[in-house]
Design an enzyme around this catalytic site. Structure first.
Site, PDB file in Angstrom:
ATOM      1  N   PHE A 167       0.848  -1.189   0.000  1.00 21.33           N
ATOM      2  CA  PHE A 167       0.000   0.000   0.000  1.00 21.33           C
ATOM      3  C   PHE A 167       0.884   1.241   0.000  1.00 21.33           C
ATOM      4  O   PHE A 167       1.887   1.297   0.698  1.00 21.33           O
ATOM      5  CB  PHE A 167      -0.898   0.037   1.249  1.00 21.33           C
ATOM      6  CG  PHE A 167      -1.891  -1.075   1.300  1.00 21.33           C
ATOM      7  CD1 PHE A 167      -3.078  -0.979   0.607  1.00 21.33           C
ATOM      8  CD2 PHE A 167      -1.635  -2.217   2.031  1.00 21.33           C
ATOM      9  CE1 PHE A 167      -4.008  -2.012   0.644  1.00 21.33           C
ATOM     10  CE2 PHE A 167      -2.548  -3.256   2.077  1.00 21.33           C
ATOM     11  CZ  PHE A 167      -3.733  -3.154   1.386  1.00 21.33           C
ATOM     12  N   ILE A 223       2.424  -7.594   4.682  1.00 24.71           N
ATOM     13  CA  ILE A 223       1.860  -6.317   4.253  1.00 24.71           C
ATOM     14  C   ILE A 223       3.036  -5.352   4.151  1.00 24.71           C
ATOM     15  O   ILE A 223       3.881  -5.299   5.045  1.00 24.71           O
ATOM     16  CB  ILE A 223       0.861  -5.750   5.284  1.00 24.71           C
ATOM     17  CG1 ILE A 223      -0.214  -6.765   5.673  1.00 24.71           C
ATOM     18  CG2 ILE A 223       0.274  -4.430   4.800  1.00 24.71           C
ATOM     19  CD1 ILE A 223      -1.218  -7.078   4.627  1.00 24.71           C
ATOM     20  N   GLU A 224       3.083  -4.587   3.079  1.00 23.34           N
ATOM     21  CA  GLU A 224       4.078  -3.523   2.940  1.00 23.34           C
ATOM     22  C   GLU A 224       3.339  -2.197   2.849  1.00 23.34           C
ATOM     23  O   GLU A 224       2.308  -2.090   2.196  1.00 23.34           O
ATOM     24  CB  GLU A 224       4.906  -3.711   1.666  1.00 23.34           C
ATOM     25  CG  GLU A 224       5.854  -2.553   1.385  1.00 23.34           C
ATOM     26  CD  GLU A 224       6.522  -2.608   0.027  1.00 23.34           C
ATOM     27  OE1 GLU A 224       7.391  -1.763  -0.234  1.00 23.34           O
ATOM     28  OE2 GLU A 224       6.161  -3.485  -0.791  1.00 23.34           O
ATOM     29  N   VAL A 225       3.871  -1.192   3.513  1.00 22.11           N
ATOM     30  CA  VAL A 225       3.426   0.177   3.335  1.00 22.11           C
ATOM     31  C   VAL A 225       4.667   0.946   2.910  1.00 22.11           C
ATOM     32  O   VAL A 225       5.726   0.800   3.528  1.00 22.11           O
ATOM     33  CB  VAL A 225       2.811   0.766   4.625  1.00 22.11           C
ATOM     34  CG1 VAL A 225       2.443   2.223   4.432  1.00 22.11           C
ATOM     35  CG2 VAL A 225       1.593  -0.039   5.057  1.00 22.11           C
TER      36      VAL A 225
END
Length: 181
Positions: free
Chosen positions: A92, A136-138
């Site tokens: 994201f 999850i990557e931000v």
């Protein structure tokens, strides 16, 4: 290492956008809480014909379908405590990576922070796991220009087919009239 593009004897599929990702979950309630409270997704109506537990969520122009894992299968997470940025993940984009880190800290969520440099460009990344160990990557990846590796690119939108010369950066043409020159 140089990248090569292998030509396939097929026209690109007429896709318009990414609709959703689907995640098998060991515990729907824990995953639902995580995706709503940590990532800001909103539960949406799920079709009644689906005869298994799950939840549908939406935000940021993308849907996430959480599916209760079948009991006879192995657990979803193989390494639920290992954060490996090269593992399968969804990413994201964010505007304030420091605020994301602060909120993860406040929630007690362990994460790995990386800064990747490409010339004078710095991209910040935070990697963490959902309750099932899915990565999850931000990131601040919008800083990187999208530079085509081929001479001409065809992009499909809901309404039209766009042609770009390699000098144009995707996803939008650079001229005011919407064409590449």
């Amino acid at each position: 290492m140089a990248q090569t593009l292998t030509s396939l004897d097929i026209s690109p599929l007429p896709l318009s956008s990414l609709n959703h990702i689907s995640r098998n979950c060991a515990n729907i309630e824990a995953s639902l809480s995580f995706y709503v409270n940590v990532l800001g997704f909103v539960p949406v109506k799920r079709p009644q014909f689906l005869k298994f537990d799950g939840a549908w969520l939406f935000n940021y122009g993308i849907g996430i379908h959480l599916l209760q894992e079948e009991e006879e299968k192995n657990p979803v997470s193989k390494h639920a405590d290992v954060i490996n940025p090269r593992d399968n993940h969804i990413s994201f984009q964010c505007d304030d990576i420091e605020l994301v880190g602060e909120r993860l800290d406040a929630a007690g969520i362990k994460y790995v922070k990386r800064i990747v440099e490409e010339g004078a460009i710095e991209v910040e990344q935070l990697f963490f796991l959902d309750p099932d160990g899915f990565m999850i990557e931000v990131c601040t990846c919008e800083k990187l220009p999208v530079e085509p590796l081929v001479e001409r690119i065809t992009c499909y939108t809901k309404f039209c087919k766009l042609e770009f010369k390699s000098a144009c950066l995707l996803p939008f043409p650079t001229t005011s009239n919407g064409s590449c020159t």
